[in-house]
Design a protein around this motif. Sequence first.
Motif, PDB file in Angstrom:
ATOM      1  N   LEU A 242       0.816  -1.213   0.000  1.00 38.54           N
ATOM      2  CA  LEU A 242       0.000   0.000   0.000  1.00 38.54           C
ATOM      3  C   LEU A 242       0.854   1.270   0.000  1.00 38.54           C
ATOM      4  N   ALA A 243       2.071   1.172   0.592  1.00 40.68           N
ATOM      5  CA  ALA A 243       2.909   2.370   0.701  1.00 40.68           C
ATOM      6  C   ALA A 243       3.577   2.699  -0.630  1.00 40.68           C
ATOM      7  N   GLU A 244       3.760   1.677  -1.476  1.00 39.85           N
ATOM      8  CA  GLU A 244       4.523   1.892  -2.706  1.00 39.85           C
ATOM      9  C   GLU A 244       3.917   2.998  -3.601  1.00 39.85           C
ATOM     10  N   PRO A 245       2.616   2.929  -3.923  1.00 41.64           N
ATOM     11  CA  PRO A 245       2.084   4.020  -4.752  1.00 41.64           C
ATOM     12  C   PRO A 245       2.124   5.378  -4.057  1.00 41.64           C
ATOM     13  N   ILE A 246       1.949   5.403  -2.732  1.00 44.74           N
ATOM     14  CA  ILE A 246       1.976   6.685  -2.014  1.00 44.74           C
ATOM     15  C   ILE A 246       3.365   7.310  -2.127  1.00 44.74           C
ATOM     16  N   ARG A 247       4.394   6.484  -1.952  1.00 41.35           N
ATOM     17  CA  ARG A 247       5.776   6.975  -2.087  1.00 41.35           C
ATOM     18  C   ARG A 247       6.082   7.373  -3.525  1.00 41.35           C
ATOM     19  N   ASN A 248       5.683   6.510  -4.460  1.00 42.79           N
ATOM     20  CA  ASN A 248       5.989   6.752  -5.873  1.00 42.79           C
ATOM     21  C   ASN A 248       5.509   8.117  -6.335  1.00 42.79           C
ATOM     22  N   PHE A 249       4.304   8.487  -5.905  1.00 40.63           N
ATOM     23  CA  PHE A 249       3.736   9.730  -6.392  1.00 40.63           C
ATOM     24  C   PHE A 249       3.922  10.856  -5.379  1.00 40.63           C
ATOM     25  N   GLY A 250       4.744  10.615  -4.343  1.00 36.30           N
ATOM     26  CA  GLY A 250       5.047  11.658  -3.364  1.00 36.30           C
ATOM     27  C   GLY A 250       3.826  12.202  -2.658  1.00 36.30           C
ATOM     28  N   LEU A 251       2.928  11.331  -2.230  1.00 32.44           N
ATOM     29  CA  LEU A 251       1.677  11.785  -1.633  1.00 32.44           C
ATOM     30  C   LEU A 251       1.766  11.936  -0.120  1.00 32.44           C
ATOM     31  N   ALA A 252       2.901  11.526   0.464  1.00 31.36           N
ATOM     32  CA  ALA A 252       3.060  11.692   1.909  1.00 31.36           C
ATOM     33  C   ALA A 252       4.354  12.455   2.173  1.00 31.36           C
ATOM     34  N   ARG A 253       4.303  13.403   3.121  1.00 33.28           N
ATOM     35  CA  ARG A 253       5.474  14.244   3.381  1.00 33.28           C
ATOM     36  C   ARG A 253       6.489  13.541   4.265  1.00 33.28           C
ATOM     37  N   ASN A 254       6.013  12.703   5.185  1.00 30.66           N
ATOM     38  CA  ASN A 254       6.947  12.040   6.088  1.00 30.66           C
ATOM     39  C   ASN A 254       6.417  10.662   6.475  1.00 30.66           C
ATOM     40  N   GLY A 255       7.223   9.955   7.242  1.00 28.54           N
ATOM     41  CA  GLY A 255       6.885   8.583   7.603  1.00 28.54           C
ATOM     42  C   GLY A 255       5.584   8.483   8.365  1.00 28.54           C
ATOM     43  N   ALA A 256       5.344   9.422   9.266  1.00 27.29           N
ATOM     44  CA  ALA A 256       4.125   9.365  10.072  1.00 27.29           C
ATOM     45  C   ALA A 256       2.885   9.512   9.194  1.00 27.29           C
ATOM     46  N   GLU A 257       2.967  10.434   8.229  1.00 25.75           N
ATOM     47  CA  GLU A 257       1.825  10.642   7.347  1.00 25.75           C
ATOM     48  C   GLU A 257       1.581   9.400   6.492  1.00 25.75           C
ATOM     49  N   LEU A 258       2.693   8.771   6.075  1.00 30.60           N
ATOM     50  CA  LEU A 258       2.592   7.552   5.274  1.00 30.60           C
ATOM     51  C   LEU A 258       1.859   6.468   6.059  1.00 30.60           C
ATOM     52  N   THR A 259       2.293   6.261   7.313  1.00 35.38           N
ATOM     53  CA  THR A 259       1.661   5.240   8.148  1.00 35.38           C
ATOM     54  C   THR A 259       0.175   5.541   8.333  1.00 35.38           C
TER      55      THR A 259
END
Lengths: 346, 332
Positions: free
Chosen positions: A116-133
């Motif tokens: 689930l994190a891969e597309p979020i990272r790929n398109f830069g949709l989260a600013r930091n680790g906490a937001e990603l989680t």
Amino acid sequence: MSTPLLDVQDLKKHFPIKGGFFGGTTGHVYAVDGVSFHINKGETLSLVGESGCGKSTVGKAVLQLFGITAGQVVLDGKRIDDMPAGSLRPMRRRMQVVFQDPFSSLNPRMRVRDILAEPIRNFGLARNGAELTEKVGKLMDTVRLPRDAVNRWPHEFSGGQRQRIGIARALAAEPDLIICDEAVSALDVSVKAQIVNLLQELQEQLGLALLFISHDLAIVEHMTHRVAVMYLGKIVEVAPKRSLFAAPKHPYTEALLSAVPVPMPGKARERIILKGDVPSPINPPTGCRFHTRCPYVFDRCRVEEPPLSAVPTALEAGHTAACHLHDLPAEKNPLAVAKGQALLDI
Amino acid sequence: MAEPLLVVENLQTHFRTPDGINRAVDGVSFHVNAGETVAIVGESGCGKSVTSMSILRLIPEPPGKIAGSIRFQGRDLLKLSEPEMRSIRGNEISMIFQEPMTSLNPVLTIGRQIGETLRLHQGLSAKQAEDKAVEMLTLVGIPEPRRRVREYPHQLSGGMRQRVMIAIALACNPKLLIADEPTTALDVTIQAQILALMRDLKRTVGAAIVLITHDLGVVAEVAERVVVMYAGKKVEEAPVVELFNTPRHPYTQGLLGSMPKLGSSLTGTETRLAEIPGLVPSLKQKIPGCVFASRCPHATDLCVKVAPALEEKAPGHVAACHYALKEGAIAA
């Protein structure tokens, strides 16, 4: 009228057949051969047809998973089929896909969190680790899986749960359009209902547009706003749902509707059983592609290909079909009347 | 009344696995009368295919273990020797498998494959077998049978291959035909052709059919009586019209409610689909109560503790539920 979210014009995809002594091209598979349709924002368009009709190829062509032979694909006013890879990337975020087989479409060596994190990272949709989680956790809530399941591997889940993960992965990129390629076909009846309900709720909440590719007409009728019927690389009929099911205007659609077994025993429905098999897309018939199996075929069908055009006897506006019968006077046209009720016996 | 053609009593097919015994089929009983079509329905993993394989003793033992009794024309198939069993398979009981693509031998002609059972069971010569093969291909509606008997499976389409499978199964005039998901791999228009063919053949050949399927639409089209299986157990059995009109078991009601009805946009019955929450329980643990209790909307303490027996709720209609709902309405 506002511009549609997705506009496909005269899309063609021909696959070369390699063979012969020098490995040259010996022919083509005319998988998709001139298909046009559009999808509005928040709308579901279903693409139905039997195996080999080219419906999955249309889905992949829209996603730009391969180059197309001819035609154009326009997403939100921007033509994407001739875009260079760099500018296409942000457009890819807006279209995501859910595949048929939940057992082979998730990487078995990635934990759900990473899937689930891969597309979020790929398109830069989260600013930091906490937001990603937090985003990953929210996605799990959206598809009704427990948050602590993110640490598990795909093999620990059942088919229905995996399909939920597949949907969450598609949602991770925050798309406008999701292409569901037979997304519920491999699931058992009771699980299928869960996933269908989930897709409908998500569409309402998030205003998603869906291109729902399926061969299951009952599910399609339940899910969709409009339906496009494909046969041998062409769209033969496009209509709003009710108009199509109440009064099909193409002989193939009519036969499809009558062929679906319905769970009502003891009823003798009017049955149209088509003869023979679908011809090969390597060597499609001349004229109307359906003429080899059509119960109403006449001379003109064998030589002249009918264009997709508005049907005057249709129940609702926006109902088009590719059939010469509609040029005949109404008393000679077996499809002039609404036959849906008799075909479905309701 | 004479004994039915096939009587399955308390069939238990268990598999030994590294992490415990898998009770794939756990105490299933049903019967099939001569010339009757009985459907066994259920979702993946409910044991319907294992039941059909057990009837023909196609389960490898070990790791499998078949117990109970399967009486076919008065003989218990589980007590027969392997050579005796071989003379029944393909001759008196034959089977159609789901995958027409993989269940034919790719390196033998269609004629050889149809002729094989005839030469083995009826001692026909190669020439006679080929003539009979042509006759069978004509029966199942394959055009140009004289040419087709010399062809190989890859030269045929999926629908044609399934017709060939049916021809092989019917070649020796079996009394019982077991069809395991015969149309699942086919497109709807081809499925309609095959179902029509099966209905016609039943009239002309008169074999009893056990139809294994998950598709309730197909059941409604061809079956006369229906056995519903869940987690290795029979939970309900009824004549087909009765089952669809007044399902008694909550699982059957859930199954029917979770299927969208074709024509819903015309009748204005587009409601949210009923879901059966949760998952099928693991077959590796012994479940003391009702197998469906963990997903049942009506479950009580009694259901969790005590397994309900199969009771006759109406003539010919049995269900395994403590509360076997009296009204037939599908729970919304």
